[in-house]
Design a protein around this motif. Structure first.
Motif: not given
Length: 81
Positions: A44-53
């Motif tokens: 669920h965090l591999k998508g990049g900055l938007a996923d982390g945010l």
């Protein structure tokens, strides 16, 4: 009036049926490589900055909501003076 409706119908059909379709590049193989890569990150965090945010915002709202619910339960359990 009828002529206007027929003209509108003809324009709308022409616009829909003859619209040029934009070709979209197939990026599925790139995304598959990204998400199947074993780098120790949760999926669920591999998508990049938007996923982390989005993840951090969701966690912050969850913690805030839980704390607020416990506070309201505490206030409701105390007798009014």
């Amino acid at each position: 009036m009828l002529r206007n409706l027929l003209a509108l119908r003809q324009i709308s059909q022409r616009t829909i049926s003859t619209a040029s379709r934009r070709q979209v590049a197939n990026r599925v193989p790139e995304k598959q490589k990204l998400f199947q890569e074993d780098n120790g990150m949760p999926v669920h965090l591999k998508g990049g900055l938007a996923d982390g945010l989005l993840y951090r915002t969701t966690m912050a709202l969850t913690v805030f909501g839980t704390c607020y619910a416990v506070y309201e339960l505490f206030v409701a359990s105390m007798p009014k003076k």
